[in-house]
Design a protein around this motif. Structure first.
Motif, PDB file in Angstrom:
ATOM      1  N   CYS A  78       7.730  28.213 -25.113  1.00 30.41           N
ATOM      2  CA  CYS A  78       8.222  29.154 -26.149  1.00 30.41           C
ATOM      3  C   CYS A  78       9.085  30.774 -25.969  1.00 30.41           C
ATOM      4  N   LEU A  79       8.554  31.290 -24.837  1.00 25.58           N
ATOM      5  CA  LEU A  79       9.079  32.185 -24.438  1.00 25.58           C
ATOM      6  C   LEU A  79      10.224  31.784 -23.493  1.00 25.58           C
ATOM      7  N   GLY A  80      10.648  30.438 -23.784  1.00 24.01           N
ATOM      8  CA  GLY A  80      11.293  30.100 -22.744  1.00 24.01           C
ATOM      9  C   GLY A  80      11.579  29.824 -21.311  1.00 24.01           C
ATOM     10  N   LYS A  81      10.326  30.244 -20.173  1.00 21.14           N
ATOM     11  CA  LYS A  81       9.700  30.404 -19.745  1.00 21.14           C
ATOM     12  C   LYS A  81       8.700  28.867 -18.681  1.00 21.14           C
ATOM     13  N   ALA A  82       8.724  29.087 -17.293  1.00 18.70           N
ATOM     14  CA  ALA A  82       8.388  27.939 -16.915  1.00 18.70           C
ATOM     15  C   ALA A  82       6.814  28.797 -16.691  1.00 18.70           C
ATOM     16  N   PRO A  83       5.041  27.647 -16.977  1.00 25.08           N
ATOM     17  CA  PRO A  83       4.479  28.014 -16.962  1.00 25.08           C
ATOM     18  C   PRO A  83       3.908  29.116 -15.587  1.00 25.08           C
ATOM     19  N   LEU A  84       2.629  29.870 -15.972  1.00 24.36           N
ATOM     20  CA  LEU A  84       2.476  30.797 -14.485  1.00 24.36           C
ATOM     21  C   LEU A  84       2.437  29.390 -13.192  1.00 24.36           C
ATOM     22  N   ILE A  85       1.418  28.609 -13.455  1.00 22.69           N
ATOM     23  CA  ILE A  85       0.830  27.575 -12.972  1.00 22.69           C
ATOM     24  C   ILE A  85       1.817  26.950 -12.467  1.00 22.69           C
ATOM     25  N   ALA A  86       3.273  26.321 -12.704  1.00 13.63           N
ATOM     26  CA  ALA A  86       4.232  25.885 -12.054  1.00 13.63           C
ATOM     27  C   ALA A  86       4.620  27.315 -11.352  1.00 13.63           C
ATOM     28  N   ARG A  87       4.700  28.073 -11.948  1.00 11.59           N
ATOM     29  CA  ARG A  87       6.075  29.044 -10.828  1.00 11.59           C
ATOM     30  C   ARG A  87       4.675  28.978  -9.538  1.00 11.59           C
ATOM     31  N   GLU A  88       3.111  29.431  -9.517  1.00 15.01           N
ATOM     32  CA  GLU A  88       2.659  29.602  -8.411  1.00 15.01           C
ATOM     33  C   GLU A  88       2.521  28.789  -7.582  1.00 15.01           C
ATOM     34  N   GLU A  89       2.778  27.595  -8.164  1.00 13.70           N
ATOM     35  CA  GLU A  89       2.522  26.119  -6.940  1.00 13.70           C
ATOM     36  C   GLU A  89       4.279  25.873  -6.010  1.00 13.70           C
ATOM     37  N   VAL A  90       5.552  27.276  -6.963  1.00 15.50           N
ATOM     38  CA  VAL A  90       6.766  27.175  -5.979  1.00 15.50           C
ATOM     39  C   VAL A  90       6.428  27.967  -5.022  1.00 15.50           C
ATOM     40  N   ASP A  91       5.422  29.078  -5.522  1.00 16.86           N
ATOM     41  CA  ASP A  91       5.591  30.272  -4.732  1.00 16.86           C
ATOM     42  C   ASP A  91       4.311  29.857  -3.456  1.00 16.86           C
ATOM     43  N   GLN A  92       4.027  28.851  -4.243  1.00 11.34           N
ATOM     44  CA  GLN A  92       2.563  28.747  -2.531  1.00 11.34           C
ATOM     45  C   GLN A  92       3.424  27.915  -1.375  1.00 11.34           C
ATOM     46  N   HIS A  93       3.922  26.908  -2.042  1.00  7.92           N
ATOM     47  CA  HIS A  93       4.665  25.452  -1.113  1.00  7.92           C
ATOM     48  C   HIS A  93       6.622  25.595  -0.859  1.00  7.92           C
ATOM     49  N   PRO A  94       6.240  26.021   1.011  1.00  6.75           N
ATOM     50  CA  PRO A  94       7.794  25.912   0.824  1.00  6.75           C
ATOM     51  C   PRO A  94       8.504  24.846   1.109  1.00  6.75           C
ATOM     52  N   ILE A  95       8.095  23.512   0.838  1.00  2.96           N
ATOM     53  CA  ILE A  95       8.635  22.304   1.143  1.00  2.96           C
ATOM     54  C   ILE A  95       9.108  22.509  -0.908  1.00  2.96           C
ATOM     55  N   LEU A  96       8.352  22.511  -1.171  1.00 10.82           N
ATOM     56  CA  LEU A  96       8.550  22.484  -3.143  1.00 10.82           C
ATOM     57  C   LEU A  96       9.880  22.940  -3.227  1.00 10.82           C
ATOM     58  N   GLN A  97      10.104  24.658  -2.516  1.00 12.70           N
ATOM     59  CA  GLN A  97      11.221  25.529  -2.887  1.00 12.70           C
ATOM     60  C   GLN A  97      12.269  24.658  -2.481  1.00 12.70           C
ATOM     61  N   ASP A  98      12.163  24.467  -0.764  1.00  8.15           N
ATOM     62  CA  ASP A  98      13.546  24.418  -0.170  1.00  8.15           C
ATOM     63  C   ASP A  98      14.188  22.717  -1.028  1.00  8.15           C
ATOM     64  N   ALA A  99      13.164  21.925  -1.478  1.00 12.57           N
ATOM     65  CA  ALA A  99      13.711  20.840  -2.355  1.00 12.57           C
ATOM     66  C   ALA A  99      14.342  21.038  -3.578  1.00 12.57           C
ATOM     67  N   LEU A 100      13.738  22.266  -4.763  1.00 10.81           N
ATOM     68  CA  LEU A 100      14.248  22.644  -5.690  1.00 10.81           C
ATOM     69  C   LEU A 100      16.000  22.947  -5.241  1.00 10.81           C
ATOM     70  N   LYS A 101      15.992  24.047  -3.998  1.00  8.92           N
ATOM     71  CA  LYS A 101      17.120  25.163  -3.980  1.00  8.92           C
ATOM     72  C   LYS A 101      18.357  24.210  -3.517  1.00  8.92           C
ATOM     73  N   GLU A 102      17.714  22.976  -2.332  1.00  7.46           N
ATOM     74  CA  GLU A 102      18.729  22.146  -2.038  1.00  7.46           C
ATOM     75  C   GLU A 102      19.327  20.670  -3.180  1.00  7.46           C
ATOM     76  N   ILE A 103      18.376  20.578  -4.068  1.00  6.69           N
ATOM     77  CA  ILE A 103      18.938  20.112  -5.934  1.00  6.69           C
ATOM     78  C   ILE A 103      19.501  21.386  -6.411  1.00  6.69           C
ATOM     79  N   GLY A 104      19.108  21.883  -6.678  1.00  2.00           N
ATOM     80  CA  GLY A 104      20.048  23.501  -7.366  1.00  2.00           C
ATOM     81  C   GLY A 104      21.787  23.550  -6.698  1.00  2.00           C
ATOM     82  N   MET A 105      21.907  23.443  -5.201  1.00  2.00           N
ATOM     83  CA  MET A 105      23.106  23.785  -4.786  1.00  2.00           C
ATOM     84  C   MET A 105      23.699  22.410  -4.601  1.00  2.00           C
ATOM     85  N   SER A 106      23.372  21.999  -5.020  1.00  3.63           N
ATOM     86  CA  SER A 106      24.251  20.297  -4.594  1.00  3.63           C
ATOM     87  C   SER A 106      24.726  19.909  -5.359  1.00  3.63           C
TER      88      SER A 106
END
Length: 132
Positions: A78-106
């Motif tokens: 409803c708020l148009g936000k990523a669920p807290l658990i998803a944000r926590e997973e991204v925060d805790q896993h640098p490889i996931l951050q890197d993968a998402l960053k690469e896709i986003g910057m591609s």
């Protein structure tokens, strides 16, 4: 979209979330005071959320989910936000951050990005036990 229309649309979303929280509380037969005590918040805060006058914060949403079996993903959607658990997973896993960053910057087209995300999702669904 005009500012007034955007404010009205947001207000409607907050009212919908408030109704959802209120309905969950009532189904559990919790009084406003009882649930606010369980959540560790002031009853006026809970009342304002239920009326759509206040946006619930992450800790409040998580606590509601834990205490009332409320679907926190519904509120985040409803708020148009990523669920807290998803944000926590991204925060805790640098490889996931890197993968998402690469896709986003591609320079990949959105369709290709969506295909990658879909493949990732299907891999996860295949590896995880069925959720009931």
């Amino acid at each position: 979209m005009t500012i007034n229309k955007e404010l009205k649309q947001n207000k409607d979303i907050y009212i919908e979330i408030g109704r959802y929280v209120h309905d969950c509380r009532v189904r559990r037969n919790f009084s406003l005071q009882h649930l606010s005590m369980r959540l560790g918040v002031n009853p006026s805060y809970l009342r304002e959320v239920e009326r759509g006058e206040r946006i619930p914060d992450d800790s409040f949403i998580r606590s509601l989910s834990d205490n009332c079996s409320l679907d926190e993903n519904y509120i985040y959607n409803c708020l148009g936000k990523a669920p807290l658990i998803a944000r926590e997973e991204v925060d805790q896993h640098p490889i996931l951050q890197d993968a998402l960053k690469e896709i986003g910057m591609s320079s990949l087209p959105e369709q290709k990005k969506n295909e990658i995300y879909q493949e990732f999702y299907l891999l996860i669904k295949k590896e995880l036990p069925a959720q009931n």
